[in-house]
Design a protein around this motif. Sequence first.
Motif, PDB file in Angstrom:
ATOM      1  N   ASN A 152       2.159   4.858   0.565  1.00 36.90           N
ATOM      2  CA  ASN A 152       1.929   5.842   1.622  1.00 36.90           C
ATOM      3  C   ASN A 152       1.739   7.220   0.998  1.00 36.90           C
TER       4      ASN A 152
ATOM      5  N   GLU B 252      -2.740   3.915   7.248  1.00 36.48           N
ATOM      6  CA  GLU B 252      -3.613   4.357   6.162  1.00 36.48           C
ATOM      7  C   GLU B 252      -4.562   5.460   6.631  1.00 36.48           C
TER       8      GLU B 252
ATOM      9  N   MET C  74      -6.772  -4.304   3.539  1.00 38.39           N
ATOM     10  CA  MET C  74      -6.786  -2.890   3.159  1.00 38.39           C
ATOM     11  C   MET C  74      -8.204  -2.323   3.122  1.00 38.39           C
TER      12      MET C  74
ATOM     13  N   ARG D 120       0.848  -1.202   0.000  1.00 36.05           N
ATOM     14  CA  ARG D 120       0.000   0.000   0.000  1.00 36.05           C
ATOM     15  C   ARG D 120       0.883   1.251   0.000  1.00 36.05           C
TER      16      ARG D 120
ATOM     17  N   GLN E 132     -10.098   1.649   3.961  1.00 37.84           N
ATOM     18  CA  GLN E 132     -10.567   2.232   2.708  1.00 37.84           C
ATOM     19  C   GLN E 132     -12.040   2.624   2.826  1.00 37.84           C
TER      20      GLN E 132
END
Length: 447
Positions: free
Chosen positions: A39, A120, A93, A37, A97
């Motif tokens: 950043n 995240e 993830m 993922r 999200q």
Amino acid sequence: MSIQLPKNYIQQMKELLKDEFEAYMQSFEQERYYGLRINTNKISVEDFLKISPFQLKPIPWADNGFYYQGNQKPAKHPYYYAGLYYLQEPSAMLPAQVLPIEEGEYVLDTCAAPGGKSTELAAKLQNTGLLLSNDISTSRCQGLIKNIELSGSYNTWVCSEDLVDLSKRFKETFDKILVDAPCSGEGMFRKEPHLISSWQERDDTYYPPIQKDILSCAVDMLKPGGKIVYSTCTFSIKENEEVIQDVLQRHSDLHLVPISKMPGFASGVGMEECVRLYPHKIKGEGHFVALLQKEGDATKKICKKENISLPESFKEFLQMCSFDFSKGCFSIKNDKIIWSPQQLSEQKRWRLLRSGLICGGIKKNHFEPSQAFALALKKEEFKNTADLSVDDPRVIKYLKGETIDIKDQDTTSKGWILVCVDGYPLGFGKIDKGIIKNKYAKGWRWQ
């Protein structure tokens, strides 16, 4: 199939999946998927793809998530040490999200270690507002803190509290909350087969009481109008839909918010608004995600704190730095200088492990900047820099803690220097006559 599943678990999955059961069992013969993922707190997706040394394919449900091949080693690349990405299982993830973070909000991650979802959430905040990352395990919080610091986040606080106690301190404080609850881990059996023996010891009756209490405490901390994500990596109805049903019964001001379905997403059992991810339907492991909202309108709470008098050695160091400290305040604790752009209401007797950015410490009247400060900076925010290309062998030497020679870089600077790779900070050093004495944090060094 090399993985031996418990007979009672197999029976549960037969009843749950019905005609899809055989496809689920066949998924154990397939290799797991690996996720990276980007950043976006440090680099845009577009810019990272221009410099990426890996073969990446987009993960459909994550704007900044990508699959990479298992034979690649992104954890042994300088860009990882610069905090440009985080390695995370693809299905994991989805919860962060789904939570609709807006800049300036106060956000809580209730069960945060080791930091995959917190980093995240921090990226979505873009160093505005405040993120409180909590984990009841103080030892696990050490890895959480490192990942937060590696991400360059400076608006994140870390604490290690029981959520019952935390909910008494912060009633209706947070705009958004993520509850990635401890669970039986059924969805990760392919990725982590050792979880099977743990399931046999506890099965899916152990966690529901814990999950219900965690989620109820989280709701108490949610502002009116706020949203909360509940997620697990299990397929158990007891740990998923029944937990959601319990919290809806306990809190009449809550309702489910539908989550957009993508190809391969399944609905919750009897709850169309929720999402279930299965390894035979997506390229990833198992997950359950629900989005809830509390009715009402939030009132904004503003906590202010006065700045303190700063040591002269720190003031001298700041002359080399153009980082904007004007929108926050400083504090000093155990000779460490801490800066935070936002504050939480004053609390006593709680295990607060990080309250913003630790800029560094005072040692014998001298200021020494921290590893976290280096990762929070941009190259252009520090006066003296050594910028090495990613294929320069001195990058690895620096990450190993060795002294490096940069006489070829036409620098006459002396004192503190920020060492970068392709323009992204790695850490500090002290330079004299072209030789950099390494100040890279010992616990972070290349192994």
